[in-house]
Design a protein around this motif. Structure first.
Motif, mmCIF file in Angstrom:
data_model
loop_
_atom_site.group_PDB
_atom_site.id
_atom_site.type_symbol
_atom_site.label_atom_id
_atom_site.label_comp_id
_atom_site.label_asym_id
_atom_site.label_seq_id
_atom_site.Cartn_x
_atom_site.Cartn_y
_atom_site.Cartn_z
ATOM 1 N N ALA A 57 -2.849 -9.163 7.070
ATOM 2 C CA ALA A 57 -3.717 -8.647 6.011
ATOM 3 C C ALA A 57 -3.086 -8.778 4.634
ATOM 4 C CB ALA A 57 -4.057 -7.191 6.306
ATOM 5 N N LYS A 58 -1.816 -8.466 4.543
ATOM 6 C CA LYS A 58 -1.204 -8.401 3.216
ATOM 7 C C LYS A 58 -1.040 -9.782 2.575
ATOM 8 C CE LYS A 58 3.363 -7.997 5.342
ATOM 9 N NZ LYS A 58 4.367 -8.966 4.950
ATOM 10 N N PHE B 193 -4.332 7.918 -1.799
ATOM 11 C CA PHE B 193 -3.197 8.634 -1.227
ATOM 12 C C PHE B 193 -3.118 10.005 -1.884
ATOM 13 C CE2 PHE B 193 -1.698 4.063 -1.139
ATOM 14 C CZ PHE B 193 -2.258 3.839 0.102
ATOM 15 N N MET C 46 -0.161 11.209 -4.203
ATOM 16 C CA MET C 46 0.275 10.406 -5.344
ATOM 17 C C MET C 46 -0.678 10.604 -6.528
ATOM 18 S SD MET C 46 1.174 6.766 -3.642
ATOM 19 C CE MET C 46 2.285 6.617 -2.254
ATOM 20 N N ASN D 67 -1.153 5.743 -7.392
ATOM 21 C CA ASN D 67 -2.125 5.128 -6.495
ATOM 22 C C ASN D 67 -2.446 3.706 -6.942
ATOM 23 O OD1 ASN D 67 -3.571 6.430 -4.138
ATOM 24 N ND2 ASN D 67 -3.381 8.168 -5.531
ATOM 25 N N PHE E 289 0.503 1.335 -6.475
ATOM 26 C CA PHE E 289 1.121 1.268 -5.142
ATOM 27 C C PHE E 289 1.344 -0.169 -4.657
ATOM 28 C CE2 PHE E 289 0.931 1.233 -0.489
ATOM 29 C CZ PHE E 289 1.923 2.136 -0.181
ATOM 30 N N GLY E 290 0.280 -0.979 -4.743
ATOM 31 C CA GLY E 290 0.383 -2.356 -4.262
ATOM 32 C C GLY E 290 1.394 -3.155 -5.067
ATOM 33 N N LYS F 75 3.960 -1.955 -6.558
ATOM 34 C CA LYS F 75 5.299 -1.468 -6.223
ATOM 35 C C LYS F 75 5.788 -2.149 -4.946
ATOM 36 C CE LYS F 75 7.503 2.815 -4.959
ATOM 37 N NZ LYS F 75 7.087 4.120 -4.456
ATOM 38 N N ILE F 76 4.905 -2.236 -3.971
ATOM 39 C CA ILE F 76 5.294 -2.878 -2.719
ATOM 40 C C ILE F 76 5.625 -4.341 -2.943
ATOM 41 C CG2 ILE F 76 4.402 -3.652 -0.493
ATOM 42 C CD1 ILE F 76 3.057 -1.077 -0.172
ATOM 43 N N ARG F 77 4.847 -4.977 -3.828
ATOM 44 C CA ARG F 77 5.113 -6.398 -4.089
ATOM 45 C C ARG F 77 6.251 -6.590 -5.059
ATOM 46 N NH1 ARG F 77 -1.090 -8.552 -3.553
ATOM 47 N NH2 ARG F 77 -1.339 -7.371 -1.643
ATOM 48 N N ARG G 172 -7.253 0.350 -8.041
ATOM 49 C CA ARG G 172 -6.131 0.063 -7.164
ATOM 50 C C ARG G 172 -6.285 -1.315 -6.528
ATOM 51 N NH1 ARG G 172 -4.996 4.259 -2.399
ATOM 52 N NH2 ARG G 172 -7.003 3.449 -1.743
ATOM 53 N N LEU H 263 -4.362 -5.898 -8.169
ATOM 54 C CA LEU H 263 -3.662 -6.867 -7.332
ATOM 55 C C LEU H 263 -4.173 -8.287 -7.537
ATOM 56 C CD1 LEU H 263 -3.449 -4.794 -4.047
ATOM 57 C CD2 LEU H 263 -1.661 -5.189 -5.725
ATOM 58 N N LEU I 269 -6.122 5.517 5.207
ATOM 59 C CA LEU I 269 -4.960 5.542 4.315
ATOM 60 C C LEU I 269 -3.956 4.468 4.721
ATOM 61 C CD1 LEU I 269 -4.177 9.327 3.743
ATOM 62 C CD2 LEU I 269 -5.521 7.756 2.373
ATOM 63 N N THR J 243 -1.636 -1.025 4.426
ATOM 64 C CA THR J 243 -1.334 -2.292 5.104
ATOM 65 C C THR J 243 -1.893 -3.469 4.318
ATOM 66 O OG1 THR J 243 -1.618 -1.076 7.150
ATOM 67 C CG2 THR J 243 -1.445 -3.462 7.326
ATOM 68 N N ILE J 244 -3.149 -3.331 3.880
ATOM 69 C CA ILE J 244 -3.769 -4.415 3.119
ATOM 70 C C ILE J 244 -2.995 -4.678 1.837
ATOM 71 C CG2 ILE J 244 -5.796 -4.996 1.749
ATOM 72 C CD1 ILE J 244 -7.510 -3.736 3.809
ATOM 73 N N MET J 245 -2.476 -3.601 1.260
ATOM 74 C CA MET J 245 -1.757 -3.762 -0.001
ATOM 75 C C MET J 245 -0.354 -4.273 0.212
ATOM 76 S SD MET J 245 -3.102 -0.362 -1.833
ATOM 77 C CE MET J 245 -3.306 -0.654 -3.553
ATOM 78 N N GLY J 246 0.027 -4.481 1.452
ATOM 79 C CA GLY J 246 1.306 -5.135 1.700
ATOM 80 C C GLY J 246 2.375 -4.275 2.333
ATOM 81 N N ALA J 247 2.026 -3.042 2.728
ATOM 82 C CA ALA J 247 3.050 -2.190 3.305
ATOM 83 C C ALA J 247 3.232 -2.498 4.791
ATOM 84 C CB ALA J 247 2.653 -0.727 3.137
ATOM 85 N N TYR K 116 6.789 1.425 6.553
ATOM 86 C CA TYR K 116 6.639 1.878 5.171
ATOM 87 C C TYR K 116 5.422 2.798 5.045
ATOM 88 C CZ TYR K 116 6.783 1.552 0.068
ATOM 89 O OH TYR K 116 6.883 1.844 -1.262
ATOM 90 N N ILE L 81 3.366 7.122 3.335
ATOM 91 C CA ILE L 81 1.989 7.608 3.217
ATOM 92 C C ILE L 81 1.719 8.728 4.219
ATOM 93 C CG2 ILE L 81 -0.446 6.986 3.292
ATOM 94 C CD1 ILE L 81 1.001 5.646 1.019
ATOM 95 N N VAL M 268 1.827 13.188 3.707
ATOM 96 C CA VAL M 268 0.540 13.875 3.843
ATOM 97 C C VAL M 268 0.579 14.862 5.006
ATOM 98 C CG1 VAL M 268 -1.924 13.548 4.234
ATOM 99 C CG2 VAL M 268 -0.686 11.935 2.819
#
Lengths: 360, 283, 308
Positions: free
Chosen positions: A73-74, A88, A91, A96, A99-100, A102-104, A147, A151, B174, B179-183, B187, B192, B196
């Motif tokens: 997916a990513k 989230f 956050m 929020n 977030f993406g 930051k991960i990248r 959010r 990206l 969540l 996951t889609i955003m790359g985590a 992670y 996350i 929570v």
């Protein structure tokens, strides 16, 4: 931005449930396409397969011209907005949206700029430090959108993003979405069960039912030339009227026998009957606005009895009983219409749709 | 109508006061004994035992609070409880997460297996456990670790059960979004899901802490055989009234000293305890 | 290229599902193995010991069923079983009633609710051994209970003519143990029932009220039926704990052992781990049978409630 190609995409669950059946769909770069259908029709499953959240059990998915079936997916270059927004809760708005990034491991300065850009685009300035629980529904929705947008996704996936908003806000956000699409020109796949939303937003609409694609076309085309009875009944509000009956050839003309009478069909529909109608049992579909209604007996008309009036403000509709079937006909707003009278309906010749009435 | 409502309220008030009295009464008795003068006990049956402290004195408190053995034991109990909480959370929370998230066929069996260890009577299972700790290569572990490991066997099923309920309340969206955003899965879990879930997981941690602090049987059997003189507080308390003529003032004072930290603790964390039970209990 | 993918499909799927489940594997493995190892050790020991005959602390014969035969024919075991059964049958419903009472009292918005809740939770927080110590003090010779019943307090009538020892009387000793157990475990029942009460939609009471139902009727026709799942878990969980009970009767009724206490007696005092293990195994069997019967009864009750 990228184009998208779904080739014979299928989803079969281990328990045997066939959620999506051989779906073919080409989505052009920068296109806003809606997937609509009743709940359980497979539209969300399709979206989740494109997102990479569900395994594709058959067929091929191309994003750009790259086969993406097994791309995680990513790495698909997509972003998604969930129906629940999935913000989230621990956050801030800023975190929020970032977030993406930051991960990248995006450079801090660029990250800040991007967040500011999104806040400005979505009119969220001043809310950076708030938590999702301190935001209104509309604001949450925009944070979720922001959010996804920061990206720079090749494809943006929206899963019923407006369904949790109240009616007024939903219409406002609809306009907002259209504005953003116009500005960013992103490829958007939009899932909704609300046909009005799909009609107003999309370049093209894909209608699904029971895991199958029913029709893909522009909103106007889908409204005017629905491929089948399901599409005809799903699009439009109030929905298209259906009158059940049978068709037979008398002399040169096709005659429609319905419960209570006969109606000689206009010539321009002959071609349709020859090409598409296989059996004798048919339904004809006419939209409420496509009738001429009169109280005077007319030679060739569908005969019924007027029963109640429904007022929507901009339009009035009169319900007409034809045997046991009830159909709705648009009349001049504000006009008084006599009830419990025989009425004669003449459908506009080029607005009659006809489908096989096979039990499916 | 209004009158009837008032009647209900009065009954409710009376009931709540009676119930509170039933809960507090034994604690009061303990407190009364603990600050009574020793001589009040020696009257032994001749006069009625007074309901109020007889010549109140903090003599016994002074004695225990100045006693290094008491502090040593208390410190050991605290170490054991904290270590037990750590073990249970580190092992239990990830397992509970996976059990709540993933659909796989052996899931029911796994949950049953984890919970079924609670079917063994403590007194039956303590013998093999104590034996294992005292005979195998684990012999050289410090007693604190041994007891904590044993308490973890008791606490782990609770943590898995409660935490699973907590994780189920957290929407999958969540994680999918992350996951889609790359985590990665790890992670998404640590950044996350865990934050929570934290308030709910706190309930699990609190229960395990109380369980360990209060546990007697395992502590007793594991430490009784070791030569060290430092023992957990409940075992220490038992050693006092196990004697032929226990000194009630001494027993009561130590009882109160053992209970006081957890009593205060309960007042601070009761909210979490309630919410934890709501997440995990009824299904 | 397309063919490549088709050929690799199966292998790829296995690899993918393996990779996907790796996280699952690593998260569940520690907990399962931790519990599993102890489970195995305990079960192995119990079975092994139960098949070994001991004499004076020394193993003399193995494998043998002698321990099982001895226990089945032992009057002591039968007495202990009866006591345990009484302990379970009395303490479990009592805990349900007290727990329900507590839960209903605080399932309400009022000032100071937090403090009342904390107080109601206290028995669970206080170490069991402390509770037994208090009861021991209260019911010991020359303690409050004797003073009270001998009429030495002006406000209370004289009930006993001479002093009795609560600990050395079977009825009172088991009674005090049950009292201690119920006092200590009520908060646990309360928490489970409170969770059940909080999940009941308040609208239902309002709806019932509009149809003329009062508080008492509401309780029997709405609260109780909707609380059946919570009540079931209280009964099942609490009855298992009652079967296993050790500490209260161990301290408060040492002369009248229930099964848990009997295990300790054989293991520690009589140096006969073989018999102790057999009793343990029987106890587990009783727990399983008892829970099965209880589940069956609850199922019947549920059906009955649905019918009405």
């Amino acid at each position: 931005m990228a184009s998208l190609k779904l080739e014979n995409i299928s989803k079969k669950y281990p328990n045997g449930f066939h959620a999506v059946k051989n779906l073919n769909l080409d989505i052009k770069d920068g296109e806003f396409i809606s997937l609509v259908g009743p709940s359980g029709c497979g539209k969300s499953t399709t979206l989740r397969m494109v997102a990479g959240l569900e395994d594709i059990t058959g067929g091929k998915l191309y994003i750009g011209d790259k086969l993406a079936n097994d791309v995680p997916a990513k790495d698909r270059g997509i972003a998604m907005v969930f129906q629940s927004y999935a913000l989230f809760p621990h956050m801030t708005v800023e975190a929020n949206i970032g977030f993406g990034l930051k991960i990248r491991k995006v450079d801090d300065k660029i990250k800040r700029e991007k967040i500011q850009w999104a806040l400005k685009l979505l009119d969220l300035e001043g809310l950076e430090k708030r938590r999702p629980s301190e935001l209104s529904g509309g604001q949450r929705q925009r944070v979720a959108l922001g959010r996804a947008l920061v990206l720079d996704p090749e494809v943006l996936l929206l899963d019923e993003p407006l369904s949790n908003l109240d009616a007024k806000l939903r219409i406002k956000m609809r306009t907002e979405l259209k504005r953003i699409h116009k500005k960013l020109k992103s490829t958007i796949i939009y899932v909704t069960h609300d046909q009005a939303e799909a009609m107003t937003l999309s370049d093209r609409i894909a209608i699904m039912n029971k895991g199958k694609l029913m029709q893909v076309a522009s909103p106007t085309e889908i409204y005017n030339c629905p491929n089948n009875k399901f599409v005809a009944g799903f699009i439009g509000s109030p929905p298209m009227n259906f009158i059940e009956g049978s068709v037979e050839m008398i002399g040169d003309d096709y005659v429609f026998n319905y419960n209570g009478g006969k109606y000689t069909l206009p010539k321009n529909i002959h071609q349709v009957i020859k090409e598409k109608i296989k059996g004798k049992d048919v339904v004809i579909g006419v939209r409420p606005e496509d009738f001429d209604i009169s109280l005077q007996a007319t030679d060739n008309a569908i005969k019924g009895v007027s029963s109640v009036i429904e007022t929507l403000g901009s339009d009035d509709y009169v319900a007409v009983e034809i045997g046991k079937q009830l159909i709705s006909v648009r009349i001049e707003p504000g006009s008084t219409f006599p009830l419990d009278q025989d009425v004669y309906l003449i459908p506009k010749a080029n607005k009659i749709h006809m489908y096989d009435n096979a039990k499916d | 109508m209004k009158k009837k409502l008032n009647k209900e309220k009065v009954i409710w008030l009376i009931m709540i006061i009676l119930c509170m009295a039933a809960v507090i009464f034994p604690i009061y008795i303990m407190f009364k004994y603990s600050i009574s003068d020793r001589t009040s006990w020696i009257t032994g049956g001749k006069y009625p035992i007074p309901w109020w402290p007889n010549k109140p004195t903090f003599e016994m408190y002074k004695y225990y609070l100045a006693d290094t053995r008491f502090w040593g034991n208390a410190f050991m109990s605290l170490q054991i409880a904290l270590l037990t909480v750590a073990i249970c959370m580190v092992i239990g929370a990830p397992a509970a997460y996976s059990l709540s998230r993933f659909k796989f066929s052996a899931k029911g069996v796994l949950i049953f297996l984890i919970l079924s260890i609670r079917l063994f009577p403590d007194i039956s299972s303590v013998i093999p456990v104590a034996y294992t700790f005292n005979v195998s290569f684990l012999y050289n572990l410090p007693p604190v670790v041994k007891v904590a490991l044993a308490h973890s066997v008791l606490g782990l099923p609770y943590v898995v059960y409660i935490a699973q309920g907590v994780f189920e309340t957290i929407p999958v969206d969540l994680e999918e979004q992350a996951t889609i955003m790359g985590a990665s899965k790890l992670y998404a879990f640590t950044r996350i899901v865990l934050p929570v879930a934290l308030p709910g997981l706190a309930a699990g941690a609190i229960y395990v802490f109380l369980l360990s602090w209060n546990e007697f049987v395992f502590s007793y059997f594991i430490t009784a055989t070791s030569s060290v003189s430092i023992i957990p507080l409940p075992v220490y308390l038992k050693s006092l009234f196990g004697a032929f003529s226990p000194n009630p003032v001494s027993v009561a004072t130590l009882s109160l000293l053992v209970s006081l930290p957890v009593i205060l603790f309960t007042f601070f964390v009761q909210k979490y305890m309630i919410s934890g039970a709501t997440a995990g209990a009824v299904k | 290229m397309a063919d490549d993918i088709r050929n690799n499909g199966r292998f790829y799927n296995i690899y993918r599902s393996f990779k996907k489940n790796l996280f699952l594997f690593w998260t569940i493995l520690p907990a399962i193995s931790y519990i599993g190892i102890f489970f195995f050790i305990i079960a192995f020991f119990l079975i092994n010991l139960s098949l070994t005959q001991f004499s004076g602390g020394q193993a003399v014969l193995s494998p043998t069923l002698a321990n099982y035969l001895n226990i089945i024919n032992s009057q002591e075991f039968r007495d202990a079983f009866i006591r345990t059964l009484i302990f379970v049958l009395v303490s479990t419903p009592l805990q349900l009633i007290t727990g329900l009472l507590f839960a209903m009292l605080i399932n309400k918005e009022f000032k100071g609710r937090g403090i009342v809740r904390s107080i109601f939770l206290l028995p669970m927080a206080i170490p069991t051994i402390v509770t037994t110590a208090i009861l021991l003090l209260f019911f010991s010779k020359g303690g409050h209970a004797t003073s009270l019943l001998l009429g030495e307090y002006a406000w209370f009538p004289r009930i006993l003519s001479r002093e009795i020892s609560f600990i050395n009387n079977e009825f009172t000793a088991i009674g005090i143990s049950i009292l201690g157990k119920v006092w200590r475990d009520t908060p646990i029942s309360m928490l489970i029932l409170l969770a059940g009460l909080q999940s009941i939609n308040k609208d239902q009471y309002e709806a019932a009220r509009t149809m003329g139902s009062g508080s008492v009727k509401n309780f029997f026709y709405i609260t109780l039926p909707l609380l059946v799942p919570a009540i079931s878990s209280v009964l099942v969980l609490r009855s298992i704990e009652a079967w296993k009970e050790f500490i209260f009767p161990y301290i408060l009724a040492p002369s009248y052992p229930i099964l848990g206490v009997l295990i300790e007696r054989y293991y520690v005092q009589l140096l006969d781990p073989g018999t102790a293990a057999v009793i343990g195994i029987f106890l587990i069997i009783f727990i399983i049978i008892g829970s099965a019967i209880l589940n069956w009864l609850l199922e019947q009750a549920r059906r009955y409630l649905v019918k009405v």
